[in-house]
Design an enzyme around this catalytic site. Structure first.
Site, PDB file in Angstrom:
ATOM      1  N   GLY A  73       0.829  -1.199   0.000  1.00  0.00           N
ATOM      2  CA  GLY A  73       0.000   0.000   0.000  1.00  0.00           C
ATOM      3  C   GLY A  73       0.861   1.246   0.000  1.00  0.00           C
ATOM      4  O   GLY A  73       2.050   1.218   0.330  1.00  0.00           O
ATOM      5  N   VAL A  80       3.985   0.937   2.386  1.00  0.00           N
ATOM      6  CA  VAL A  80       4.086  -0.285   3.178  1.00  0.00           C
ATOM      7  C   VAL A  80       4.515  -1.405   2.245  1.00  0.00           C
ATOM      8  O   VAL A  80       3.880  -1.643   1.208  1.00  0.00           O
ATOM      9  CB  VAL A  80       2.753  -0.640   3.860  1.00  0.00           C
ATOM     10  CG1 VAL A  80       2.914  -1.911   4.694  1.00  0.00           C
ATOM     11  CG2 VAL A  80       2.262   0.502   4.734  1.00  0.00           C
ATOM     12  N   LYS A  95       6.973  -0.366   7.019  1.00  0.00           N
ATOM     13  CA  LYS A  95       6.483   0.977   6.701  1.00  0.00           C
ATOM     14  C   LYS A  95       7.676   1.901   6.523  1.00  0.00           C
ATOM     15  O   LYS A  95       8.572   1.943   7.365  1.00  0.00           O
ATOM     16  CB  LYS A  95       5.591   1.515   7.822  1.00  0.00           C
ATOM     17  CG  LYS A  95       4.224   0.875   7.906  1.00  0.00           C
ATOM     18  CD  LYS A  95       3.366   1.620   8.935  1.00  0.00           C
ATOM     19  CE  LYS A  95       1.937   1.110   8.955  1.00  0.00           C
ATOM     20  NZ  LYS A  95       1.087   1.902   9.876  1.00  0.00           N
ATOM     21  N   ASP A 195      -8.730   6.809  15.580  1.00  0.00           N
ATOM     22  CA  ASP A 195      -9.030   6.642  14.150  1.00  0.00           C
ATOM     23  C   ASP A 195      -9.631   5.258  13.914  1.00  0.00           C
ATOM     24  O   ASP A 195      -9.344   4.599  12.919  1.00  0.00           O
ATOM     25  CB  ASP A 195      -7.760   6.828  13.315  1.00  0.00           C
ATOM     26  CG  ASP A 195      -8.061   6.999  11.824  1.00  0.00           C
ATOM     27  OD1 ASP A 195      -9.182   7.435  11.483  1.00  0.00           O
ATOM     28  OD2 ASP A 195      -7.175   6.696  10.995  1.00  0.00           O
TER      29      ASP A 195
END
Length: 227
Positions: A73, A80, A95, A195
């Protein structure tokens, strides 16, 4: 497969497309004796200590041992990657901050520190974090393969799943219970996710339910940070 390096996007990490001369010196050959090997190790340790005065998170091994397998991603903070840790022969999620700013670096370090302190089956463990020789900030975590809770909810609606404890709806309810347990644990440690949403919950291939992406989390024991 490429090793994770500080080269620009699209730049090969090996082979004829790589810029610059081939490796030379100690990394280009094995030591000729045990004594020379010990000497190299001492020199490397001394250099490492000097760099750590400026950057305590310096991780010189990062560009050598993480072999890139795939990109998982990409977003506003960075990318990532699925990598293979050649030291242990295991796959992990890496990451990387690609375009650092003071705010992004603060958020990234905060995520690493907070997640590393949360030891719960519903929160992916942090294996390590640091900065590469090229200055990139990274976070190595457990690789979670599966689908998001959001994807599972959409699939259940698309299939017209019947209500009840059996079948997809029951599995979703069980996932929500597991999310609640992970969040309750974090709250007991003074950490608020901030979140929490279906896109930030992963359902693994073997029944795992993990709360992801703690980059906006607040630790009540630390001063709050605005992002």
């Amino acid at each position: 497969m490429d090793s994770v390096t500080s080269l620009p996007p699209g730049q090969p990490t090996s082979g004829p497309g790589r810029q610059g001369p081939p490796p030379s010196g100690p990394l280009g050959r094995p030591p000729s004796s045990h004594q020379e090997a010990l000497s190299w190790r001492g020199e490397a340790a001394a250099a490492y200590k000097r760099v750590c005065f400026q950057d305590p998170a310096f991780a010189p091994h990062a560009e050598l041992v993480f072999e890139q397998e795939a990109e998982l991603g990409r977003g506003g903070m960075g990318v990532v990657l699925r990598v293979r840790d050649k030291r242990l022969g295991r796959s992990a999620a890496l990451k990387l901050v690609l375009e650092p700013s003071p705010d992004l670096i603060a958020r990234f370090r905060r995520e690493a520190e907070i997640t590393a302190r949360l030891d719960h089956p519903g929160i992916p463990p942090v294996y390590e974090a640091g900065t590469t020789p090229g200055g990139k900030h990274y976070l190595l975590m457990r690789l979670v393969e599966g689908k998001t809770l959001s994807e599972a909810i959409k699939a259940a609606h698309a299939e017209g799943a019947p209500l009840g404890r059996e079948g997809p709806i029951g599995a979703l309810l069980e996932a929500l219970v597991r999310v609640s347990e992970a969040v309750a644990y974090a709250h007991s440690r003074g950490v608020i996710h901030r979140d929490l949403k279906p896109d930030n919950v992963m359902l693994g291939q073997f029944g795992e339910v993990l709360v992801m992406d703690w980059g906006l989390a607040r630790d009540s024991s630390l001063p709050d940070v605005k992002f």
